[in-house]
Enzyme design. Structure first.
Site, PDB file in Angstrom:
ATOM      1  CD  GLU A 246      -3.337  -1.047   1.199  1.00 24.40           C
ATOM      2  OE1 GLU A 246      -3.136  -0.399   2.491  1.00 24.40           O
ATOM      3  OE2 GLU A 246      -3.818  -2.710   1.161  1.00 24.40           O
ATOM      4  CD  GLU A 247       6.568   2.951   2.984  1.00 20.67           C
ATOM      5  OE1 GLU A 247       5.919   1.945   3.588  1.00 20.67           O
ATOM      6  OE2 GLU A 247       7.215   3.500   2.942  1.00 20.67           O
ATOM      7  NE  ARG A 248       7.586  -0.961  -0.987  1.00 21.33           N
ATOM      8  CZ  ARG A 248       8.504  -2.142  -0.979  1.00 21.33           C
ATOM      9  NH1 ARG A 248       8.441  -3.524  -1.178  1.00 21.33           N
ATOM     10  NH2 ARG A 248       9.579  -1.790   0.119  1.00 21.33           N
ATOM     11  CB  ALA A 251       5.800   5.798  -3.148  1.00 22.28           C
TER      12      ALA A 251
END
Ligand SMILES: Cc1cc2nc3c(=O)[nH]c(=O)nc-3n(C[C@H](O)[C@H](O)[C@H](O)COP(=O)(O)OP(=O)(O)OC[C@H]3O[C@@H](n4cnc5c(N)ncnc54)[C@H](O)[C@@H]3O)c2cc1C
Length: 389
Positions: A246-248, A251
């Protein structure tokens, strides 16, 4: 992916809020090198924007990740990178594992107030001696009766001076490095003060992302109840790898939005600035370059949404999310460099938006897994590197 009227209504709500409640203050917060996260998050929480894809029983909206992704795109209209980054930490970096694997008790204590905007969260993976090599972290949480005793340090922690709690990756055993780690919720404050044993070494000064505070935190014999463990002990590395997706995605979406913003601002500026009897934009080399970059940004957006579609469908998006993160970081650097060039001397001035984007965007190829880490993951999925998926 086909977006609905409901997606677009959510985007408008977020953009209206940003225009009236965030953008007017961004320059001051950038100068202060911190923004009031509690105040801003409370307002976002009141609109339901911090728990879009989180469980309804914890105050979330219970929608799928595509709606959260639309909100992430909307935060690209904030006039800096630092505030969207801190919001992303709250929604997509510190809370996905808690929402997915945390006990009902733990979610009620930490997830619900974070969705409401009453608590600020941070994510503690990186350490002074381990960033890319997550398995090499040194922080230890040793079980003692009904508690964990934590010793170690966490580096480059976004919102680290303000956060109320940390989703911490720590070693809880002595086995193989991918099986000896756990994710633990560590309260950083107690009765409004620093929790015993927790100290903020220093607020770190940075080349960009100025409105976001970044800190080095120390943990010395910090006692945390064992019930603060997320899911099962020893599964922390796996949970964190899932949480990284989810972070990627976040980003990559941010990179596409940032590229489009930089291109739009550059069209505006170069259309007004004249040299040799015509606007800078009128030179074919300039508008062709901007057209090329706009095409790349559109391709990045399509790749990212393809990964989101897989994620929403419950599939493994790791390969495409890693590709999107890699491409996003690189394209943001390329776009910032090309656009800044066409702003000439004004591009080099701190006060111009392109200068801020140039500084803020450089993190894209480093934070949340550097480009080379993304290449390693992609190569594993292609079967061209010796490591296992
Ligand atoms: C502003 C900011 C905010 C951050 N926020 C957080 C946060 O909230 N929480 C958190 O846990 N972390 C956070 N980080 C840390 C960030 O995730 C790490 O900086 C990042 O993962 C890289 O780790 P490192 O800096 O230790 O780089 P290192 O691991 O020291 O690597 C240095 C460089 O070496 C290269 N490299 C690494 N591995 C390989 C390889 N296998 N092959 C070839 N080259 C390689 C890469 O180019 C890499 O950039 C933040 C960092 C910054 C700067």
């Amino acid at each position: 992916m086909q977006l609905t009227d409901q997606h677009e209504a959510l985007r408008r709500t977020a953009e209206r809020f940003i225009e009236s409640e965030i953008n007017p203050h961004v320059d001051a917060w950038e100068a202060d090198e911190i923004f009031p996260a509690h105040e801003v998050f409370k307002k976002l929480g009141n609109l339901g924007l911090l728990g879009i894809n989180k469980p309804i029983e914890n105050g979330g909206l219970g929608l799928d990740y595509s709606y959260a992704a639309v909100f992430n795109e909307a935060t690209g209209t904030i006039n800096c990178g630092g505030i969207p980054m801190a919001i992303g930490v709250q929604t997509d970096m510190a809370t996905p594992a808690l929402a997915r694997f945390g006990s009902a008790e733990l979610r009620a204590e930490f997830l619900a107030p974070s969705i409401a905007g009453d608590m600020v969260a941070c994510i503690g993976v990186s350490e002074p001696s381990a960033g890319s090599d997550v398995a090499a972290i040194k922080t230890r949480a040793v079980r003692q009766g009904g508690d964990y005793i934590i010793n170690g340090s966490k580096m480059w922690i976004t919102s680290g001076t303000q956060a109320d709690w940390m989703c911490m990756l720590a070693n809880t055993g002595d086995g193989p490095v991918h099986q000896n780690k756990s994710l633990i919720i560590v309260p950083l404050k107690e009765n409004g003060k620093r929790a015993p044993g927790v100290s903020v070494g220093k607020k770190l000064r940075k080349m960009g992302m100025h409105s976001s505070d970044t800190a080095l935190l120390y943990f010395e014999d910090v006692r945390v109840p064992a019930r603060n463990l997320i899911g099962e002990a020893g599964r922390g590395f796996v949970y964190q790898m899932m949480q990284f997706q989810e972070e990627r995605l976040y980003a990559a979406l941010k990179s596409a939005a940032a590229c489009e913003r930089m291109i739009a601002a550059t069209i505006d500026y170069t259309g007004q600035r004249h040299a040799f009897g015509k606007s800078i934009l009128h030179n074919q080399v300039v508008h062709f370059r901007l057209a090329e970059l706009a095409t790349e940004a559109e391709a990045l957006r399509a790749l990212t949404w393809k990964a989101i579609e897989i994620h929403v469908g419950g599939g493994d998006c790791t390969k495409l999310a890693s590709m999107a993160k890699l491409k996003g970081g690189r394209l943001q650097r390329e776009t910032a460099d090309s656009c800044l060039q066409y702003w000439g001397g004004m591009g080099y001035m701190d006060e111009t938006p392109i200068s801020r984007s140039f500084r803020d965007g450089r993190l894209g190829s480093i934070g949340g897994g550097a480009d080379e880490v993304m290449l390693g993951i992609i190569a594993k999925y292609m079967g061209t590197s010796p490591g296992k998926k």
